[in-house]
Design a protein around this motif. Structure first.
Motif, PDB file in Angstrom:
ATOM      1  N   MET A   1       0.841  -1.174   0.000  1.00 29.88           N
ATOM      2  CA  MET A   1       0.000   0.000   0.000  1.00 29.88           C
ATOM      3  C   MET A   1       0.881   1.229   0.000  1.00 29.88           C
ATOM      4  O   MET A   1       1.842   1.317   0.741  1.00 29.88           O
ATOM      5  N   LYS A   2       0.527   2.203  -0.817  1.00 34.62           N
ATOM      6  CA  LYS A   2       1.272   3.450  -0.858  1.00 34.62           C
ATOM      7  C   LYS A   2       0.883   4.305   0.332  1.00 34.62           C
ATOM      8  O   LYS A   2      -0.251   4.280   0.795  1.00 34.62           O
ATOM      9  N   THR A   3       1.820   5.077   0.809  1.00 28.09           N
ATOM     10  CA  THR A   3       1.503   5.988   1.894  1.00 28.09           C
ATOM     11  C   THR A   3       1.056   7.309   1.314  1.00 28.09           C
ATOM     12  O   THR A   3       1.335   7.634   0.166  1.00 28.09           O
ATOM     13  N   ALA A   4       0.362   8.086   2.097  1.00 34.58           N
ATOM     14  CA  ALA A   4      -0.154   9.367   1.637  1.00 34.58           C
ATOM     15  C   ALA A   4       0.949  10.413   1.757  1.00 34.58           C
ATOM     16  O   ALA A   4       1.101  11.066   2.772  1.00 34.58           O
ATOM     17  N   VAL A   5       1.736  10.538   0.741  1.00 35.14           N
ATOM     18  CA  VAL A   5       2.799  11.539   0.731  1.00 35.14           C
ATOM     19  C   VAL A   5       2.369  12.691  -0.160  1.00 35.14           C
ATOM     20  O   VAL A   5       1.618  12.504  -1.124  1.00 35.14           O
ATOM     21  N   PRO A   6       2.819  13.908   0.119  1.00 33.06           N
ATOM     22  CA  PRO A   6       2.473  15.028  -0.750  1.00 33.06           C
ATOM     23  C   PRO A   6       3.023  14.795  -2.164  1.00 33.06           C
ATOM     24  O   PRO A   6       4.100  14.248  -2.338  1.00 33.06           O
ATOM     25  N   CYS A   7       2.253  15.196  -3.164  1.00 38.61           N
ATOM     26  CA  CYS A   7       2.638  14.994  -4.558  1.00 38.61           C
ATOM     27  C   CYS A   7       2.399  16.275  -5.339  1.00 38.61           C
ATOM     28  O   CYS A   7       1.550  17.095  -4.975  1.00 38.61           O
ATOM     29  N   TYR A   8       3.131  16.415  -6.440  1.00 37.47           N
ATOM     30  CA  TYR A   8       2.996  17.574  -7.312  1.00 37.47           C
ATOM     31  C   TYR A   8       3.158  17.125  -8.754  1.00 37.47           C
ATOM     32  O   TYR A   8       3.992  16.266  -9.050  1.00 37.47           O
ATOM     33  N   TYR A   9       2.363  17.709  -9.649  1.00 39.03           N
ATOM     34  CA  TYR A   9       2.489  17.422 -11.067  1.00 39.03           C
ATOM     35  C   TYR A   9       2.244  18.705 -11.853  1.00 39.03           C
ATOM     36  O   TYR A   9       1.354  19.491 -11.519  1.00 39.03           O
ATOM     37  N   HIS A  10       3.042  18.924 -12.900  1.00 38.80           N
ATOM     38  CA  HIS A  10       2.936  20.114 -13.744  1.00 38.80           C
ATOM     39  C   HIS A  10       2.910  19.684 -15.206  1.00 38.80           C
ATOM     40  O   HIS A  10       3.666  18.810 -15.614  1.00 38.80           O
ATOM     41  N   LEU A  11       2.032  20.319 -15.983  1.00 39.36           N
ATOM     42  CA  LEU A  11       1.909  20.007 -17.399  1.00 39.36           C
ATOM     43  C   LEU A  11       1.664  21.300 -18.172  1.00 39.36           C
ATOM     44  O   LEU A  11       0.737  22.049 -17.846  1.00 39.36           O
ATOM     45  N   ASP A  12       2.491  21.577 -19.167  1.00 32.79           N
ATOM     46  CA  ASP A  12       2.272  22.692 -20.084  1.00 32.79           C
ATOM     47  C   ASP A  12       1.665  22.122 -21.355  1.00 32.79           C
ATOM     48  O   ASP A  12       2.153  21.123 -21.890  1.00 32.79           O
ATOM     49  N   VAL A  13       0.610  22.766 -21.842  1.00 31.53           N
ATOM     50  CA  VAL A  13      -0.086  22.237 -23.009  1.00 31.53           C
ATOM     51  C   VAL A  13      -0.644  23.385 -23.843  1.00 31.53           C
ATOM     52  O   VAL A  13      -1.034  24.422 -23.301  1.00 31.53           O
TER      53      VAL A  13
END
Length: 170
Positions: free
Chosen positions: A1-13
């Motif tokens: 099981m994955k732990t709840a860690v902070p995540c970020y994602y960026h996409l230029d389109v």
């Protein structure tokens, strides 16, 4: 099981009708990877709605999309580069629907004159319980057998209790 860690994602389109569906699938894949399956539909629908509005009304189609997961909220922000587009006019209907579907939303201007529209969704990290095989249900033809009556003296003999102690107990 994955732990709840902070995540970020960026996409230029560069927004176009064909790219709206692609962006939605990319964001859905990241949400599933972050164990946020329950947010796929509202986040992708809101993002598609905003991207279609930008495609329809903006002259500059370059946008940036960012998602932040802080263990409690997912914040999605879409920034456009069109200084002439006014959210209160061109995007009014879109923003009303966005407000109805999200837990929080807002619009702010940047130093360059572009706008960022953001919305948030509350969620908990995906909790997965291990699969445990269930015990088979009894067949309807099986009848429950009542325990046979066993005299107290037989139980006492088996336990090694003397008869005089048994008589006092009665």
């Amino acid at each position: 099981m994955k732990t709840a860690v902070p995540c970020y994602y960026h996409l230029d389109v560069e927004v176009s009708p064909e790219r709206v569906g692609q962006v939605s699938r990319i964001l859905a894949a990241h949400l599933r990877y972050w164990d946020l399956e329950t947010l796929v539909e509202p986040v992708c629908h809101s993002t598609e709605m905003l991207l279609r509005a930008i495609d329809e009304h903006a002259t500059d189609k370059n946008t940036s999309i960012e998602m932040w997961w802080n263990r409690h909220h997912l914040i999605t922000a879409i920034g456009d580069n069109d200084r002439a587009m006014r959210p209160d006019h061109e995007l009014r209907d879109c923003l009303q629907r966005l407000a109805a579907m999200s837990d929080g939303w807002g619009c702010c201007a940047t130093e360059t004159g572009s706008k960022v529209i953001w919305f948030s969704q509350r969620a908990r990290a995906g909790e997965r319980a291990p699969l445990v095989p269930a015990a088979p249900a009894p067949n309807l033809r099986e009848a429950l057998q009542l325990p046979r009556e066993v005299p107290v003296t037989a139980i006492a003999d088996a336990a090694g209790i003397r008869d005089d102690v048994l008589e006092e107990a009665r």
